[in-house]
Design an enzyme around this catalytic site. Structure first.
Site, PDB file in Angstrom:
ATOM      1  N   HIS A 162       0.797  -1.236   0.000  1.00  0.00           N
ATOM      2  CA  HIS A 162       0.000   0.000   0.000  1.00  0.00           C
ATOM      3  C   HIS A 162       0.829   1.284   0.000  1.00  0.00           C
ATOM      4  O   HIS A 162       0.274   2.381  -0.032  1.00  0.00           O
ATOM      5  CB  HIS A 162      -1.011   0.014   1.155  1.00  0.00           C
ATOM      6  CG  HIS A 162      -0.448   0.328   2.507  1.00  0.00           C
ATOM      7  ND1 HIS A 162      -0.414   1.616   3.000  1.00  0.00           N
ATOM      8  CD2 HIS A 162       0.092  -0.451   3.459  1.00  0.00           C
ATOM      9  CE1 HIS A 162       0.125   1.599   4.218  1.00  0.00           C
ATOM     10  NE2 HIS A 162       0.434   0.351   4.522  1.00  0.00           N
ATOM     11  N   CYS A 214      -1.002  11.734  15.963  1.00  0.00           N
ATOM     12  CA  CYS A 214      -2.188  11.834  16.806  1.00  0.00           C
ATOM     13  C   CYS A 214      -2.299  10.575  17.653  1.00  0.00           C
ATOM     14  O   CYS A 214      -2.654   9.520  17.163  1.00  0.00           O
ATOM     15  CB  CYS A 214      -3.427  11.960  15.934  1.00  0.00           C
ATOM     16  SG  CYS A 214      -4.422  13.364  16.363  1.00  0.00           S
TER      17      CYS A 214
HETATM   18  C1  LIG Z   1       4.135   1.941   6.427  1.00  0.00           C
HETATM   19  C2  LIG Z   1       5.365   1.439   7.081  1.00  0.00           C
HETATM   20  C3  LIG Z   1       5.345   0.292   7.890  1.00  0.00           C
HETATM   21  C4  LIG Z   1       4.074  -0.464   8.195  1.00  0.00           C
HETATM   22  O1  LIG Z   1       3.578  -1.081   7.059  1.00  0.00           O
HETATM   23  P1  LIG Z   1       2.093  -1.739   7.057  1.00  0.00           P
HETATM   24  O2  LIG Z   1       2.071  -2.518   5.783  1.00  0.00           O
HETATM   25  O3  LIG Z   1       1.154  -0.575   7.066  1.00  0.00           O
HETATM   26  O4  LIG Z   1       1.997  -2.598   8.262  1.00  0.00           O
HETATM   27  C5  LIG Z   1       6.534  -0.144   8.424  1.00  0.00           C
HETATM   28  N1  LIG Z   1       7.687   0.505   8.197  1.00  0.00           N
HETATM   29  C6  LIG Z   1       7.744   1.615   7.445  1.00  0.00           C
HETATM   30  C7  LIG Z   1       9.056   2.288   7.205  1.00  0.00           C
HETATM   31  C8  LIG Z   1       6.590   2.132   6.869  1.00  0.00           C
HETATM   32  O5  LIG Z   1       6.662   3.231   6.125  1.00  0.00           O
END
Ligand SMILES: *Cc1c(COP(=O)(O)O)cnc(C)c1O
Length: 374
Positions: free
Chosen positions: A201, A323
């Site tokens: 995502h 937040c």
């Molecule tokens: C978004 C992100 C996560 C978490 O990823 P998810 O797929 O939302 O669990 C972990 N590490 C970094 C650096 C991120 O940017």
């Protein structure tokens, strides 16, 4: 109200081509990839194609890709799974202060379970010093967890240099690549990576699907008991539509990569130039090179952070605070850069993405400069 989305380091929209690729796997091709009949075979083939695309993107083997629900789960499997299966190698972990909470909180959990954790500081550029890392390595160091690109300030660690240090000392090297996967070419061989976490995502794929690359020589303790899917490391029926979309998203990112990186970087640089022209006191957080081309993070001295964010009506970007419940806590990344609480709150993270256009830059510039000046 026309909200321009400038928070592509938080999440990205799903690319229309990605969505299109997923739809048949919600409808006609709905089989369980573990079933031994034609419905299952179709699903299994589709999963195999996506796994091949992801593995090729990393110069890994397809069987080294373990599908998970996202980077948070992958990080938990990597750190907990490695520690639990390799206690005999020692009980010392090295990480750094501006990792994502998924890594910091998982390391804190291992500390509570008796591991020793060294958390390296960052330098003014937002990166760790290799000398600090070298000095922190002990005989009982078993795991180094250093992210590829940072989610707030976009700075990129030199994984090849860190990987070389880990190889020389026989230490397992894991990286959280949630921000870089698909955007920065990554070679797990050249970087000596034993494990790497990615998520769809942040790169125009769907939410709820990620992976952990685990080198075939690395032993992990599974964190999810069940049917033994994914080499026994992650049980649970595979979400075939999400996996298909992830594969397509990687293909799109690879096809568009050079052009897209340049386009987003030039938008980012134009916005920064405009901000610095109008507001010369602006502080740029983290080095501009090496950095994700789409990311900008700036702080405005002597500005009320909460008022600043209330003023930004037509653009959606992220603040220097997270937040948590009802209170605005200053970002720990800004604090690690040495900012006061007030300066941390008067910060903006701007993340350009595939859907942004040049006119978004003009509008964001006008809005940000106006808000800060007022
Ligand atoms: C978004 C992100 C996560 C978490 O990823 P998810 O797929 O939302 O669990 C972990 N590490 C970094 C650096 C991120 O940017």
């Amino acid at each position: 109200m026309n909200r321009i989305y400038l928070d592509n380091n938080a999440t990205t929209p799903v690319d229309p081509e990605v969505l299109k690729s997923m739809i048949p796997y919600f409808t006609d091709e709905f089989g369980n990839a573990a079933s031994r009949h034609p419905f299952g075979w179709k699903a299994q083939e589709a999963v195999g194609r996506a796994r091949n695309i992801i593995a090729a993107e990393l110069s890994a083997k397809p069987k080294e890709i373990i599908f998970t629900s996202g980077a948070t789960e992958s990080v938990n499997l990597a750190i907990k799974g490695f520690c639990e299966a390799n206690e005999s190698k020692g009980k010392h972990i090295i990480t750094q202060v501006i990792e994502h909470k998924a890594v910091l909180d998982t390391c804190a959990e291992m500390e509570a379970r008796g591991w020793d954790v060294t958390t390296l500081p960052i330098q003014a550029d937002g990166l760790i010093s290799l000398a600090d890392l070298k000095n922190a390595i002990r005989d009982d160091t078993m795991l180094v967890s250093i992210m590829h690109a940072n989610n707030e300030i976009g700075v990129i660690h030199d994984l090849e240099a860190i990987g070389t240090l880990c190889r020389e000392n026989g230490i397992c090297f894991f990286t959280d690549a949630a921000q870089s996967f698909g955007k920065i070419p990554t070679d797990v061989q050249a970087m000596n990576l034993s494990m790497l976490a990615g998520t769809a995502h942040k790169m125009y794929g769907p939410k709820g699907i990620g992976f952990l690359y685990v080198n075939s020589d690395v032993k992990l303790k599974l964190q999810m008991d069940g049917g033994g899917h994914e080499r026994g490391l992650r049980s649970g029926t595979l979400p075939v539509p999400l996996i298909v979309g992830f594969g397509e998203a990687v293909k799109r990112c690879a096809d568009l990569r050079d052009e897209e990186t340049e386009r987003l970087k030039s938008m980012r640089d134009r916005l920064l130039k405009g901000i610095l022209n109008a507001l010369p006191d602006t502080i740029v957080n983290g080095t501009l090179e090496p950095r994700l081309g789409n990311n900008l993070n700036v702080s405005f001295p002597n500005v009320d952070g909460e008022a600043l964010h209330l003023k930004l009506e037509s653009i959606s970007c992220s603040s220097g605070s997270a937040c948590t419940s009802a209170t605005l806590e200053p970002s720990y990344v800004m604090k690690a850069l040495g900012h006061s609480d007030a300066l941390a709150k008067a910060s903006l993270r701007i993340g350009f993405g595939r859907l942004n256009s040049e006119s978004d830059v003009d509008e964001a510039l006008q809005e940000i400069v106006g808000a800060v000046q007022s």
